[in-house]
Design a protein around this motif. Structure first.
Motif, PDB file in Angstrom:
ATOM      1  N   LYS A  41       0.742  -1.153  -0.008  1.00 47.31           N
ATOM      2  CA  LYS A  41      -0.042  -0.062   0.112  1.00 47.31           C
ATOM      3  C   LYS A  41       0.972   1.185   0.040  1.00 47.31           C
ATOM      4  O   LYS A  41       2.066   1.108   0.271  1.00 47.31           O
ATOM      5  N   ILE A  42       0.323   2.497  -0.072  1.00 52.59           N
ATOM      6  CA  ILE A  42       1.244   3.467  -0.174  1.00 52.59           C
ATOM      7  C   ILE A  42       1.927   3.839   1.082  1.00 52.59           C
ATOM      8  O   ILE A  42       1.218   3.722   2.096  1.00 52.59           O
ATOM      9  N   PRO A  43       3.290   3.808   1.147  1.00 50.86           N
ATOM     10  CA  PRO A  43       4.075   3.760   2.305  1.00 50.86           C
ATOM     11  C   PRO A  43       4.213   5.206   2.988  1.00 50.86           C
ATOM     12  O   PRO A  43       4.056   6.258   2.276  1.00 50.86           O
ATOM     13  N   SER A  44       4.369   5.114   4.186  1.00 50.77           N
ATOM     14  CA  SER A  44       4.660   6.363   4.669  1.00 50.77           C
ATOM     15  C   SER A  44       6.087   6.774   4.454  1.00 50.77           C
ATOM     16  O   SER A  44       6.601   6.055   3.815  1.00 50.77           O
ATOM     17  N   SER A  45       6.493   8.032   4.484  1.00 48.20           N
ATOM     18  CA  SER A  45       7.803   8.588   4.140  1.00 48.20           C
ATOM     19  C   SER A  45       8.611   7.745   4.856  1.00 48.20           C
ATOM     20  O   SER A  45       9.639   7.274   4.136  1.00 48.20           O
ATOM     21  N   GLU A  46       8.360   7.356   5.937  1.00 45.68           N
ATOM     22  CA  GLU A  46       9.585   6.481   6.747  1.00 45.68           C
ATOM     23  C   GLU A  46       9.598   5.178   6.288  1.00 45.68           C
ATOM     24  O   GLU A  46      10.875   4.732   6.050  1.00 45.68           O
ATOM     25  N   ALA A  47       8.739   4.577   6.015  1.00 43.91           N
ATOM     26  CA  ALA A  47       8.793   3.344   5.403  1.00 43.91           C
ATOM     27  C   ALA A  47       9.219   3.291   3.994  1.00 43.91           C
ATOM     28  O   ALA A  47      10.192   2.565   3.601  1.00 43.91           O
ATOM     29  N   LYS A  66      20.933  -4.898 -10.195  1.00 51.62           N
ATOM     30  CA  LYS A  66      19.396  -4.775 -10.825  1.00 51.62           C
ATOM     31  C   LYS A  66      18.534  -4.576  -9.632  1.00 51.62           C
ATOM     32  O   LYS A  66      18.613  -5.026  -8.363  1.00 51.62           O
ATOM     33  N   TRP A  67      17.211  -4.122  -9.879  1.00 53.25           N
ATOM     34  CA  TRP A  67      16.191  -3.657  -8.922  1.00 53.25           C
ATOM     35  C   TRP A  67      15.109  -3.756  -9.715  1.00 53.25           C
ATOM     36  O   TRP A  67      14.569  -3.175 -10.719  1.00 53.25           O
ATOM     37  N   LEU A  68      14.058  -4.652  -8.994  1.00 52.81           N
ATOM     38  CA  LEU A  68      12.845  -4.840  -9.480  1.00 52.81           C
ATOM     39  C   LEU A  68      11.821  -4.178  -8.389  1.00 52.81           C
ATOM     40  O   LEU A  68      12.052  -4.588  -7.235  1.00 52.81           O
ATOM     41  N   SER A  69      11.196  -3.330  -9.104  1.00 52.41           N
ATOM     42  CA  SER A  69      10.049  -2.538  -8.199  1.00 52.41           C
ATOM     43  C   SER A  69       8.710  -2.859  -8.497  1.00 52.41           C
ATOM     44  O   SER A  69       8.184  -2.533  -9.524  1.00 52.41           O
ATOM     45  N   ASP A  70       8.074  -3.832  -7.780  1.00 54.14           N
ATOM     46  CA  ASP A  70       6.831  -4.240  -7.897  1.00 54.14           C
ATOM     47  C   ASP A  70       5.778  -2.804  -7.143  1.00 54.14           C
ATOM     48  O   ASP A  70       5.493  -2.979  -5.947  1.00 54.14           O
ATOM     49  N   ASP A  71       5.287  -1.871  -8.001  1.00 49.71           N
ATOM     50  CA  ASP A  71       4.659  -1.040  -7.525  1.00 49.71           C
ATOM     51  C   ASP A  71       3.215  -0.953  -7.637  1.00 49.71           C
ATOM     52  O   ASP A  71       2.506   0.028  -7.946  1.00 49.71           O
ATOM     53  N   ARG A  72       2.753  -2.051  -7.988  1.00 45.98           N
ATOM     54  CA  ARG A  72       1.244  -2.171  -8.423  1.00 45.98           C
ATOM     55  C   ARG A  72       0.218  -1.595  -7.362  1.00 45.98           C
ATOM     56  O   ARG A  72      -0.725  -0.862  -7.869  1.00 45.98           O
ATOM     57  N   GLN A  73       0.622  -1.624  -6.102  1.00 44.50           N
ATOM     58  CA  GLN A  73      -0.163  -0.959  -5.186  1.00 44.50           C
ATOM     59  C   GLN A  73       0.232   0.442  -4.556  1.00 44.50           C
ATOM     60  O   GLN A  73      -0.241   0.664  -3.524  1.00 44.50           O
ATOM     61  N   ASN A  74       0.987   0.915  -5.129  1.00 40.34           N
ATOM     62  CA  ASN A  74       1.682   2.163  -4.638  1.00 40.34           C
ATOM     63  C   ASN A  74       1.008   3.239  -5.831  1.00 40.34           C
ATOM     64  O   ASN A  74       1.596   3.149  -7.169  1.00 40.34           O
ATOM     65  N   TRP A 101      16.796  -1.364 -13.913  1.00 39.42           N
ATOM     66  CA  TRP A 101      15.725  -1.339 -13.099  1.00 39.42           C
ATOM     67  C   TRP A 101      14.349  -1.680 -13.926  1.00 39.42           C
ATOM     68  O   TRP A 101      14.192  -0.930 -15.213  1.00 39.42           O
ATOM     69  N   CYS A 102      13.656  -2.409 -13.212  1.00 38.99           N
ATOM     70  CA  CYS A 102      12.306  -2.667 -14.062  1.00 38.99           C
ATOM     71  C   CYS A 102      11.208  -2.497 -12.853  1.00 38.99           C
ATOM     72  O   CYS A 102      11.197  -3.050 -11.753  1.00 38.99           O
ATOM     73  N   ILE A 103      10.250  -1.637 -13.412  1.00 39.24           N
ATOM     74  CA  ILE A 103       9.063  -1.245 -12.746  1.00 39.24           C
ATOM     75  C   ILE A 103       7.722  -1.881 -13.081  1.00 39.24           C
ATOM     76  O   ILE A 103       7.570  -1.869 -14.242  1.00 39.24           O
ATOM     77  N   VAL A 104       7.310  -2.470 -12.175  1.00 37.74           N
ATOM     78  CA  VAL A 104       6.049  -3.090 -12.366  1.00 37.74           C
ATOM     79  C   VAL A 104       4.820  -1.981 -12.075  1.00 37.74           C
ATOM     80  O   VAL A 104       4.693  -1.589 -10.842  1.00 37.74           O
ATOM     81  N   LEU A 105       4.429  -1.555 -13.266  1.00 38.44           N
ATOM     82  CA  LEU A 105       3.384  -0.442 -12.958  1.00 38.44           C
ATOM     83  C   LEU A 105       2.173  -0.384 -12.180  1.00 38.44           C
ATOM     84  O   LEU A 105       1.682  -1.440 -12.000  1.00 38.44           O
ATOM     85  N   PRO A 106       2.169   0.591 -11.260  1.00 31.61           N
ATOM     86  CA  PRO A 106       1.042   0.885 -10.514  1.00 31.61           C
ATOM     87  C   PRO A 106      -0.061   0.318 -11.435  1.00 31.61           C
ATOM     88  O   PRO A 106      -0.660   0.591 -12.453  1.00 31.61           O
ATOM     89  N   THR A 107      -1.441   0.117 -10.657  1.00 27.31           N
ATOM     90  CA  THR A 107      -2.777  -0.125 -11.364  1.00 27.31           C
ATOM     91  C   THR A 107      -3.542   0.909 -11.688  1.00 27.31           C
ATOM     92  O   THR A 107      -4.188   1.307 -12.679  1.00 27.31           O
ATOM     93  N   ALA A 108      -3.305   1.995 -10.770  1.00 28.70           N
ATOM     94  CA  ALA A 108      -3.962   3.367 -10.937  1.00 28.70           C
ATOM     95  C   ALA A 108      -3.316   4.212 -12.046  1.00 28.70           C
ATOM     96  O   ALA A 108      -2.030   4.014 -12.102  1.00 28.70           O
ATOM     97  N   ILE A 110      -3.048   7.471 -12.545  1.00 23.21           N
ATOM     98  CA  ILE A 110      -1.925   8.469 -11.938  1.00 23.21           C
ATOM     99  C   ILE A 110      -0.560   7.747 -11.607  1.00 23.21           C
ATOM    100  O   ILE A 110       0.678   8.287 -11.994  1.00 23.21           O
ATOM    101  N   GLY A 111      -0.390   6.844 -10.941  1.00 21.98           N
ATOM    102  CA  GLY A 111       0.561   6.012 -10.495  1.00 21.98           C
ATOM    103  C   GLY A 111       1.474   5.544 -11.981  1.00 21.98           C
ATOM    104  O   GLY A 111       2.945   5.749 -11.683  1.00 21.98           O
ATOM    105  N   LYS A 112       0.791   4.931 -12.850  1.00 28.96           N
ATOM    106  CA  LYS A 112       1.346   4.856 -14.023  1.00 28.96           C
ATOM    107  C   LYS A 112       2.139   6.100 -14.706  1.00 28.96           C
ATOM    108  O   LYS A 112       3.324   5.837 -15.265  1.00 28.96           O
ATOM    109  N   LEU A 113       1.307   7.176 -14.832  1.00 27.41           N
ATOM    110  CA  LEU A 113       2.289   8.264 -15.304  1.00 27.41           C
ATOM    111  C   LEU A 113       3.350   8.643 -14.564  1.00 27.41           C
ATOM    112  O   LEU A 113       4.399   8.804 -15.111  1.00 27.41           O
ATOM    113  N   ASN A 114       3.269   8.530 -12.940  1.00 27.58           N
ATOM    114  CA  ASN A 114       4.546   9.071 -12.264  1.00 27.58           C
ATOM    115  C   ASN A 114       5.718   8.111 -12.556  1.00 27.58           C
ATOM    116  O   ASN A 114       6.680   8.483 -12.443  1.00 27.58           O
TER     117      ASN A 114
END
Length: 145
Positions: A41-47, A66-74, A101-108, A110-114
């Motif tokens: 879920k959207i993390p706090s700044s600290e997280a 390499k870095w895999l960023s699974d950001d579907r829920q962000n 770097w490979c990013i798994v795009l958010p579902t939303a 606005i998240g995809k655009l970012n």
């Protein structure tokens, strides 16, 4: 795009668990020198910052490239966090050898655009960045790099 195989899909969550909380999970895949996170879920700044700092330590300590960023829920990266990532985290991991770097795009939308914007910005810094909709496809692409 690299084909997703049964082997790559089954390895997706087989890395060494590094961090797990309500916001994020972080793994390290030693055979591929790959850092892998999943946002729950959207993390706090600290997280958010804690995740990136722990991942940076893995890049430095293990020579991960390499870095895999699974950001579907962000859906949102807060502006202060994006600025921190740009000025603190990025120079650190790029200096340590982060290259793919490979990013798994958010579902939303606005998240995809970012995330597409972030990928473009990091490409300008010399990083090879890819965006996909599926974590197994991201993993398969990264292991081919």
């Amino acid at each position: 795009m690299s084909p997703v195989t049964r082997e790559s899909a089954s390895e997706l969550y087989s890395g060494q668990p590094i961090l797990q909380n309500e916001y994020v999970s972080l793994w390290y895949h030693a055979p591929y020198r790959m850092v892998h996170h999943e946002m729950h879920k959207i993390p706090s700044s600290e997280a958010f910052r804690g995740l990136l700092l722990r991942g940076a330590e893995l890049v430095e300590q293990h020579g991960a490239t390499k870095w895999l960023s699974d950001d579907r829920q962000n859906t949102v990266v807060r502006e202060p966090d994006a600025e921190w990532a740009d000025t603190v985290w990025a120079p650190r991991v790029l200096k340590a050898g982060f290259m793919f770097w490979c990013i798994v795009l958010p579902t939303a939308a606005i998240g995809k655009l970012n995330m597409r914007r972030f990928a473009g910005e990091y490409r300008k810094r010399g990083l090879t960045a890819n965006v996909v909709d599926d974590p197994a496809a991201a993993f398969a692409w990264l292991i081919q790099q």
